[in-house]
Design a protein around this motif. Sequence first.
Motif, short mmCIF file in Angstrom:
data_model
loop_
_atom_site.label_atom_id
_atom_site.label_comp_id
_atom_site.label_asym_id
_atom_site.label_seq_id
_atom_site.Cartn_x
_atom_site.Cartn_y
_atom_site.Cartn_z
N ARG A 148 7.73 -16.08 22.26
CA ARG A 148 8.82 -17.04 22.45
C ARG A 148 9.72 -17.01 21.23
NH1 ARG A 148 6.61 -22.77 24.03
NH2 ARG A 148 8.86 -23.08 24.10
N THR A 149 11.00 -16.84 21.46
CA THR A 149 11.98 -16.86 20.38
C THR A 149 13.00 -17.94 20.66
OG1 THR A 149 13.36 -15.19 21.48
CG2 THR A 149 11.71 -14.40 19.91
N HIS A 197 16.12 -23.20 25.93
CA HIS A 197 15.16 -22.26 26.51
C HIS A 197 14.28 -21.72 25.37
CE1 HIS A 197 17.27 -22.30 30.36
NE2 HIS A 197 18.39 -22.12 29.68
N ASP A 198 12.99 -22.00 25.45
CA ASP A 198 12.04 -21.54 24.42
C ASP A 198 12.41 -22.06 23.03
OD1 ASP A 198 10.60 -20.19 26.32
OD2 ASP A 198 11.66 -18.30 26.02
N SER A 242 8.32 -28.57 22.21
CA SER A 242 8.97 -27.76 23.24
C SER A 242 8.76 -28.36 24.61
CB SER A 242 8.43 -26.33 23.21
OG SER A 242 7.02 -26.32 23.35
N GLU A 287 11.04 -15.68 16.18
CA GLU A 287 9.81 -15.83 16.95
C GLU A 287 9.15 -17.16 16.61
OE1 GLU A 287 5.49 -13.65 17.18
OE2 GLU A 287 7.28 -12.39 17.03
#
Length: 354
Positions: free
Chosen positions: A87-88, A127-128, A148, A297
């Motif tokens: 996930r970045t 997003h992420d 998150s 990341e």
Amino acid sequence: MFQFANPQYLMLLVLVPVVLVLFIAGRVIQSRVMSNFGEADLLKRLMPDNSKVRPWVKMSLTLVALTLLIIALAGPQFGSKLREVKRTGIELVVALDVSNSMMAEDITPNRLENAKRAISKIIDGLHDDKLALIVFAGDAFVQLPMTSDYTAAKMFLASITPELVTNQGTAIASAIDLALKSFSPSEDKNKAIVIITDGEDHEGDAVGMATKAAEAGVVVHMVGMGQAQGSPIPVYNKYGQRDYRTDGQGNVVISKLDETVLKQVAAAGGGKYIRANNTKSGLSALFDELGNMQKVEMETKMYSEYEEQYQYFLGFAMLLLLVELFILQRQNRKLNSINLFQTSFLNNNQNKDE
């Protein structure tokens, strides 16, 4: 690796023993009723086709089929292989002004509700990424730590009211300072602060704190809520009657958007100043700024890819139900009349006589 996609449906397995108990109770009641009509030998001669075994066979097939159907409904899955997912994203702290002036209605329905809607749209655009929520007036408090979990973020957002902070004012500097402490301890330049406020009656050295944030690699964006001409601040008494906030001389207080200080803070923090109003919130420009940030990341997780296996359980259950359908409750007279041993014995005797 094995798992169920919908394990909650496994609770329906309690129906299996319930159905079995009801069946047994029904058989006992039926047996007692039949015994009232006569003795067992007499009933056997009156009902020669009656079978005691077949109902149990049919019920056994039904219970096994019911069990398989419930398992199929729960969605059995077998893991085939592990997959690494990286996930970045960015880390974002949104600080919301909840001072009394944010209740002014120069933006429909008022500044605070409009700001909460804007934050909700910001969350929808993530997003992420990781998000933290801060509320501030004269003091600043963490409403939601860095996470998150966007669903939790919206739940905490919905609960924000001016009553969360009793000390009035607009402590932008305190909000920035607390936001800097809310980030994870890393040197990655993927961090941003979005402060939504009307900028009125600000306290502390907000510009100096924004400069400190920029030096730490954190971008500070400012979103101004309100109109330049201002609006009175509504208040309600215990009977729900509406009035407007007044000053010490009894004059109605007009709350105005202070764009000057907000522009200065945004410039010092290396970010953008965005003015919100009824027709355009400026969120698209903010999304562009956040989207252009370098994403790093955040975390790496191992996921197992699963394949659905419910069709096997469903197919076998359908087969059992089909077999159960063709099994009669009573014995088949035509099949019972066939005696292979007796037929073979007669044929042999006839051959000997010839």
